[in-house]
Design a protein around this motif. Structure first.
Motif, mmCIF file in Angstrom:
data_model
loop_
_atom_site.group_PDB
_atom_site.id
_atom_site.type_symbol
_atom_site.label_atom_id
_atom_site.label_comp_id
_atom_site.label_asym_id
_atom_site.label_seq_id
_atom_site.Cartn_x
_atom_site.Cartn_y
_atom_site.Cartn_z
ATOM 1 N N ASN A 23 0.837 -1.202 0.000
ATOM 2 C CA ASN A 23 0.000 0.000 0.000
ATOM 3 C C ASN A 23 0.875 1.255 0.000
ATOM 4 N N GLY A 24 0.978 1.896 -1.171
ATOM 5 C CA GLY A 24 1.719 3.152 -1.246
ATOM 6 C C GLY A 24 3.213 2.977 -1.104
ATOM 7 N N TYR A 25 3.879 4.024 -0.669
ATOM 8 C CA TYR A 25 5.322 4.066 -0.588
ATOM 9 C C TYR A 25 5.763 4.175 0.874
ATOM 10 N N SER A 26 6.910 3.566 1.165
ATOM 11 C CA SER A 26 7.433 3.623 2.524
ATOM 12 C C SER A 26 8.071 4.988 2.778
ATOM 13 N N ARG A 27 8.349 5.253 4.023
ATOM 14 C CA ARG A 27 9.075 6.478 4.371
ATOM 15 C C ARG A 27 10.495 6.341 3.859
ATOM 16 N N PHE A 28 10.993 7.343 3.119
ATOM 17 C CA PHE A 28 12.282 7.225 2.454
ATOM 18 C C PHE A 28 13.429 7.489 3.423
ATOM 19 N N GLN A 29 14.359 6.578 3.475
ATOM 20 C CA GLN A 29 15.567 6.711 4.289
ATOM 21 C C GLN A 29 16.799 6.953 3.434
ATOM 22 N N TYR A 30 16.825 6.371 2.247
ATOM 23 C CA TYR A 30 18.047 6.332 1.449
ATOM 24 C C TYR A 30 18.073 7.335 0.299
ATOM 25 N N THR A 31 16.968 8.035 0.066
ATOM 26 C CA THR A 31 16.950 9.097 -0.943
ATOM 27 C C THR A 31 16.365 10.355 -0.334
ATOM 28 N N ASN A 34 13.662 15.288 -4.220
ATOM 29 C CA ASN A 34 14.304 15.855 -5.394
ATOM 30 C C ASN A 34 13.449 15.486 -6.605
ATOM 31 N N PRO A 35 13.230 16.406 -7.547
ATOM 32 C CA PRO A 35 12.334 16.095 -8.673
ATOM 33 C C PRO A 35 12.928 15.144 -9.709
ATOM 34 N N VAL A 36 14.184 14.774 -9.593
ATOM 35 C CA VAL A 36 14.836 13.952 -10.619
ATOM 36 C C VAL A 36 14.298 12.524 -10.627
ATOM 37 N N LEU A 37 14.156 11.925 -9.438
ATOM 38 C CA LEU A 37 13.674 10.546 -9.344
ATOM 39 C C LEU A 37 12.172 10.516 -9.107
ATOM 40 N N SER A 38 11.510 9.561 -9.741
ATOM 41 C CA SER A 38 10.090 9.353 -9.485
ATOM 42 C C SER A 38 9.920 8.640 -8.141
ATOM 43 N N LEU A 39 8.695 8.647 -7.610
ATOM 44 C CA LEU A 39 8.421 7.918 -6.374
ATOM 45 C C LEU A 39 8.688 6.426 -6.551
ATOM 46 N N GLU A 40 8.383 5.911 -7.728
ATOM 47 C CA GLU A 40 8.612 4.495 -7.989
ATOM 48 C C GLU A 40 10.109 4.171 -7.978
ATOM 49 N N GLN A 41 10.905 5.053 -8.569
ATOM 50 C CA GLN A 41 12.347 4.843 -8.567
ATOM 51 C C GLN A 41 12.917 4.935 -7.157
ATOM 52 N N ARG A 42 12.435 5.908 -6.390
ATOM 53 C CA ARG A 42 12.905 6.051 -5.006
ATOM 54 C C ARG A 42 12.553 4.816 -4.181
ATOM 55 N N PHE A 44 12.077 1.796 -5.309
ATOM 56 C CA PHE A 44 12.902 0.675 -5.767
ATOM 57 C C PHE A 44 14.272 0.704 -5.086
ATOM 58 N N TYR A 45 14.877 1.891 -5.028
ATOM 59 C CA TYR A 45 16.173 2.018 -4.362
ATOM 60 C C TYR A 45 16.030 1.758 -2.868
ATOM 61 N N GLU A 46 14.969 2.241 -2.289
ATOM 62 C CA GLU A 46 14.719 2.035 -0.860
ATOM 63 C C GLU A 46 14.675 0.547 -0.525
ATOM 64 N N ASP A 47 14.020 -0.222 -1.373
ATOM 65 C CA ASP A 47 13.847 -1.645 -1.117
ATOM 66 C C ASP A 47 15.063 -2.481 -1.492
ATOM 67 N N ASN A 48 15.792 -2.051 -2.534
ATOM 68 C CA ASN A 48 16.813 -2.915 -3.117
ATOM 69 C C ASN A 48 18.245 -2.413 -2.983
ATOM 70 N N GLY A 49 18.433 -1.103 -2.820
ATOM 71 C CA GLY A 49 19.771 -0.565 -2.647
ATOM 72 C C GLY A 49 20.499 -0.253 -3.929
ATOM 73 N N PHE A 50 19.817 -0.330 -5.064
ATOM 74 C CA PHE A 50 20.432 0.027 -6.349
ATOM 75 C C PHE A 50 19.341 0.494 -7.299
ATOM 76 N N CYS A 129 20.189 13.327 -5.390
ATOM 77 C CA CYS A 129 19.031 12.655 -4.801
ATOM 78 C C CYS A 129 19.433 11.741 -3.644
ATOM 79 N N PHE A 130 20.699 11.324 -3.626
ATOM 80 C CA PHE A 130 21.158 10.390 -2.605
ATOM 81 C C PHE A 130 21.996 11.057 -1.513
ATOM 82 N N VAL A 131 22.786 12.072 -1.874
ATOM 83 C CA VAL A 131 23.734 12.639 -0.908
ATOM 84 C C VAL A 131 23.444 14.088 -0.544
ATOM 85 N N GLY A 132 22.592 14.761 -1.300
ATOM 86 C CA GLY A 132 22.319 16.163 -1.026
ATOM 87 C C GLY A 132 23.066 17.088 -1.965
#
Length: 319
Positions: A23-31, A34-42, A44-50, A129-132
């Motif tokens: 259901n929806g998206y988790s709270r983002f820790q790793y991104t 930033n408008p560059v990445l979509s919520l889906e991309q963020r 994916f990285y949150e769950d998988n690390g790449f 998007c990852f480091v600021g």
């Protein structure tokens, strides 16, 4: 919507039993927002690390990087601070030269041509998007995986990049790794263990490989049976991954080379840490010893300060 090839990776992982958020998206820790990445991309990285971004770097630019590497191999340009590394199987071989001799150009941060990779706006826009907004290039490599001689030394053991880094926080470090040509399982594509970025930094040691292992190719143990995902990539594709993600690469079974160029970035606001008494002490001593043989009496943290360079934004003001 995500690119079709990102969807393919998602589908591949779902077929393998991966369970993403329902259901929806988790709270983002790793991104970061930033408008560059979509919520889906963020997510994916949150769950998988790449995260793979297709066709991010132009062929023309990568061809210029390849030519610079060949010039370094042939000593047509000075090496400066670059370390040109040889595969262990060729270390004492006097019959090969040029591109065949060197498997890596490391620390090209002060090379006027190769460092342009670290400054590419499209790379830095994603890195932010990852480091600021304040970004330092910390570790630079052009990897030239050679055709394997039969020794299997062209492979890279499973490892976590944070093992090599005396700075934190880990969540504000990311690697940008770009394919300089088509990369497949046959020529030694990256292998990642999705989700392992949520774990801890493990003990790293040299693997017990019968025919040897390249210098500083430390690895983790106990993950050989863990679910893995191969990352075939086209020229110009770039994968961004977390420094705790366990990854490696297979050997090159082809007759050609497999080239990639990469940079590890960190927030310029990061802090250096004391690694004495930790699992990183072995790599620190090894790096310090190499520097000493080259006439540089430096501590591990100072070596990393020397090999880094600001790419965007600014360094923190002194206290």
């Amino acid at each position: 919507m995500a690119d079709a090839r990102l969807k393919a990776v998602l589908g591949h992982m779902n077929n393998g039993g991966y369970q993403g958020p329902i259901n929806g998206y988790s709270r983002f820790q790793y991104t970061l927002d930033n408008p560059v990445l979509s919520l889906e991309q963020r997510q994916f990285y949150e769950d998988n690390g790449f995260l793979v971004i297709p066709r991010l770097v132009s062929s023309q630019f990568l061809d210029a990087c390849k030519e610079r590497f060949l010039a370094l191999c042939d000593r047509r340009v000075p090496w400066g601070g670059i370390t040109m590394m040889r595969d262990i199987s060729l270390a004492k071989n006097n019959t090969v030269s040029g591109e065949r001799l060197y498997n890596k150009a490391q620390d090209f941060v002060y090379d006027e041509v190769l460092f342009q990779f670290c400054l590419l706006p499209q790379i830095l826009d994603h890195v932010e998007c990852f480091v600021g907004p304040n970004i330092r290039a910390m570790h630079t490599m052009l990897i030239n995986k050679p055709p394997d001689t039969g020794s299997q030394t062209s492979r890279h053991p499973l490892h976590q990049d944070l093992h090599y880094f005396p700075f934190r926080p880990a969540d504000r470090i990311v690697c940008a790794w770009t394919a300089m040509e088509r990369i497949t399982p046959d020529n030694g594509c990256l292998i990642v263990l999705p989700g392992t970025h949520k774990g801890v930094l493990h003990q790293h040691d040299y693997p017990d490989w019968e025919k040897g292992v390249n210098k500083m190719y430390h690895g983790v143990r106990g993950y050989d049976n863990h679910p893995m995902v191969e990352l075939p990539m086209e020229k110009g594709d770039t994968v961004f991954f977390h420094p705790i993600l366990i990854h490696g690469s297979g050997m090159n079974r082809t007759n050609g080379f497999r080239k990639a160029i990469s940079c590890h970035y960190s927030s310029a606001d990061m802090q250096y840490i004391d690694i004495r008494g930790t699992s990183q002490e072995n790599i620190a001593k090894e790096v310090e010893e190499i520097a000493k043989r080259r006439g540089m009496e430096l501590e591990f943290q100072d070596i990393w300060r020397f090999r880094s360079r600001l790419c965007r934004g600014h360094d923190p003001l002194p206290a």
